[in-house]
Design an enzyme around this catalytic site. Structure first.
Site, mmCIF file in Angstrom:
data_model
loop_
_atom_site.group_PDB
_atom_site.id
_atom_site.type_symbol
_atom_site.label_atom_id
_atom_site.label_comp_id
_atom_site.label_asym_id
_atom_site.label_seq_id
_atom_site.Cartn_x
_atom_site.Cartn_y
_atom_site.Cartn_z
ATOM 1 N N GLU A 176 -15.614 8.037 -25.677
ATOM 2 C CA GLU A 176 -14.284 8.148 -26.278
ATOM 3 C C GLU A 176 -13.328 8.732 -25.232
ATOM 4 O OE1 GLU A 176 -12.565 7.220 -29.092
ATOM 5 O OE2 GLU A 176 -10.951 8.269 -28.059
ATOM 6 N N THR A 229 -18.418 1.186 -39.692
ATOM 7 C CA THR A 229 -17.685 2.174 -38.903
ATOM 8 C C THR A 229 -16.592 2.763 -39.796
ATOM 9 O OG1 THR A 229 -15.837 0.867 -38.049
ATOM 10 C CG2 THR A 229 -17.973 0.540 -36.983
ATOM 11 N N GLU A 230 -15.929 3.791 -39.283
ATOM 12 C CA GLU A 230 -14.850 4.403 -40.072
ATOM 13 C C GLU A 230 -13.747 3.365 -40.348
ATOM 14 O OE1 GLU A 230 -12.967 7.631 -38.030
ATOM 15 O OE2 GLU A 230 -11.676 8.052 -39.748
ATOM 16 N N ASP A 265 -12.414 7.269 -19.808
ATOM 17 C CA ASP A 265 -11.826 5.942 -19.967
ATOM 18 C C ASP A 265 -12.888 4.930 -19.562
ATOM 19 O OD1 ASP A 265 -10.476 3.481 -19.609
ATOM 20 O OD2 ASP A 265 -8.592 4.579 -19.398
ATOM 21 N N ASP A 268 -8.935 -0.995 -29.841
ATOM 22 C CA ASP A 268 -7.469 -1.024 -29.908
ATOM 23 C C ASP A 268 -6.973 -2.409 -29.495
ATOM 24 O OD1 ASP A 268 -7.406 1.620 -30.675
ATOM 25 O OD2 ASP A 268 -7.161 2.384 -28.637
ATOM 26 N N GLU A 283 -21.733 3.005 -27.545
ATOM 27 C CA GLU A 283 -20.546 2.513 -28.247
ATOM 28 C C GLU A 283 -19.331 2.930 -27.443
ATOM 29 O OE1 GLU A 283 -18.022 2.494 -32.460
ATOM 30 O OE2 GLU A 283 -19.487 4.098 -32.147
ATOM 31 N N ASP A 333 -11.251 -6.277 -37.541
ATOM 32 C CA ASP A 333 -10.562 -7.013 -38.616
ATOM 33 C C ASP A 333 -9.312 -7.688 -38.047
ATOM 34 O OD1 ASP A 333 -9.119 -4.600 -38.199
ATOM 35 O OD2 ASP A 333 -8.047 -4.983 -40.067
HETATM 36 N N1 SAM Z 1 -14.968 2.601 -33.226
HETATM 37 C C1 SAM Z 1 -14.304 3.418 -34.208
HETATM 38 C C2 SAM Z 1 -14.322 2.734 -35.561
HETATM 39 O O1 SAM Z 1 -14.603 1.528 -35.614
HETATM 40 O O2 SAM Z 1 -14.051 3.411 -36.562
HETATM 41 C C3 SAM Z 1 -12.882 3.811 -33.745
HETATM 42 C C4 SAM Z 1 -11.903 2.679 -33.602
HETATM 43 S S1 SAM Z 1 -10.319 3.209 -32.954
HETATM 44 C C5 SAM Z 1 -9.246 1.936 -33.435
HETATM 45 C C6 SAM Z 1 -10.499 2.851 -31.211
HETATM 46 C C7 SAM Z 1 -10.963 4.058 -30.385
HETATM 47 O O3 SAM Z 1 -11.224 3.610 -29.058
HETATM 48 C C8 SAM Z 1 -9.928 5.163 -30.279
HETATM 49 O O4 SAM Z 1 -10.525 6.387 -30.644
HETATM 50 C C9 SAM Z 1 -9.527 5.147 -28.800
HETATM 51 O O5 SAM Z 1 -9.172 6.418 -28.313
HETATM 52 C C10 SAM Z 1 -10.782 4.592 -28.137
HETATM 53 N N2 SAM Z 1 -10.503 3.904 -26.857
HETATM 54 C C11 SAM Z 1 -9.558 2.959 -26.641
HETATM 55 N N3 SAM Z 1 -9.576 2.553 -25.358
HETATM 56 C C12 SAM Z 1 -10.567 3.256 -24.759
HETATM 57 C C13 SAM Z 1 -11.069 3.285 -23.426
HETATM 58 N N4 SAM Z 1 -10.534 2.522 -22.469
HETATM 59 N N5 SAM Z 1 -12.086 4.121 -23.144
HETATM 60 C C14 SAM Z 1 -12.631 4.916 -24.115
HETATM 61 N N6 SAM Z 1 -12.185 4.930 -25.389
HETATM 62 C C15 SAM Z 1 -11.171 4.115 -25.720
#
Ligand code: SAM
Length: 217
Positions: free
Chosen positions: A70, A194-195, A97, A119, A45, A155
């Site tokens: 993450e 997911t959360e 990243d 994001d 994931e 969403d």
């Molecule tokens: N997947 C989880 C959920 O559905 O509850 C978290 C969603 S949250 C909006 C998006 C997560 O992706 C954040 O914790 C962010 O730090 C991580 N993220 C965004 N861009 C990323 C990247 N390029 N590499 C790794 N993680 C990333």
């Protein structure tokens, strides 16, 4: 995800046995079999946040290896703390990243990729940072094995429309596209929330999802 820097999180992550430390272990193809000490399928994931989804998945499917990726230590810390409470042998984490994903997974090494509530990066000039963008799809294509799957849920309708449009230029075709996952009993049978999915579906937002399969070599 709203970020709050948690003092000491970097140090905890650097010492955690649940986090694969890139600096200490050169991650060449085949390394994941050594890390998990078996040849089970590998599901990842990307952007897992606090790890609710991947922890539940790993618990439900002990015959599959899971890697949660993450970018931020302060967020990853929550997933690590959950593992401290309930350790699972088939789950590991990477703090990185996802831009560099092809340096930690070999060609065709991954069976499935989950993108959950990525994001949105709403500004056009940031489009290439979106995890379902064509730039990222090219990376996923490298690491996914033939027949491997990519599943994306959100969403955010604008992000989803963008993601669907990116498939053509990247050479992919969706097998499943839904704009209201929670009203599809078939797709919901194995759905793990997911959360963010819990939060936004409780607010009445419909959840969009696509599933694509890698066909080529
Ligand atoms: N997947 C989880 C959920 O559905 O509850 C978290 C969603 S949250 C909006 C998006 C997560 O992706 C954040 O914790 C962010 O730090 C991580 N993220 C965004 N861009 C990323 C990247 N390029 N590499 C790794 N993680 C990333």
């Amino acid at each position: 995800m709203r970020l709050r820097n948690i003092t000491g999180s970097r140090e905890v992550i650097a010492e955690s046995p649940y986090v694969v430390q890139e600096a200490r272990q050169p991650l060449c193809p085949g390394t994941w079999k050594e890390i998990f000490e078996n040849s089970h399928p590998l599901y990842i994931e990307i952007g897992m946040g606090k790890g609710k989804f991947i922890h539940t998945m790993a618990k439900t499917y002990p015959g599959i290896n899971f890697v949660g990726i993450e970018k931020y230590s302060s967020v990853l810390l929550r997933a690590v703390q959950k593992m401290e409470q309930e350790e699972l042998p088939n789950l590991k984490f990477l703090r990185m990243d996802a831009e560099n994903i092809t340096s930690v997974f070999g060609c065709g090494e991954v069976d499935r990729i989950y993108l959950n509530f990525s994001d949105p990066w709403p500004k056009d000039r940031h489009a290439r940072r979106r995890l379902p963008s064509r730039e990222f799809l090219a990376r996923y294509e490298q690491i996914l094995k033939k027949g491997g799957r990519l599943e994306f849920k959100t969403d955010n309708r604008a992000l989803f429309d963008f993601a669907v449009e990116e498939l053509g230029p990247a050479g992919w075709q969706a097998q499943v596209v839904t704009y209201d996952l929670h009203r599809d009993p078939e797709l919901m049978r194995e759905n793990v929330m997911t959360e963010y999915e819990e939060k936004f579906s409780a607010m009445g937002n419909p959840i969009c999802k696509y599933v694509i399969t890698k066909c080529g070599a």
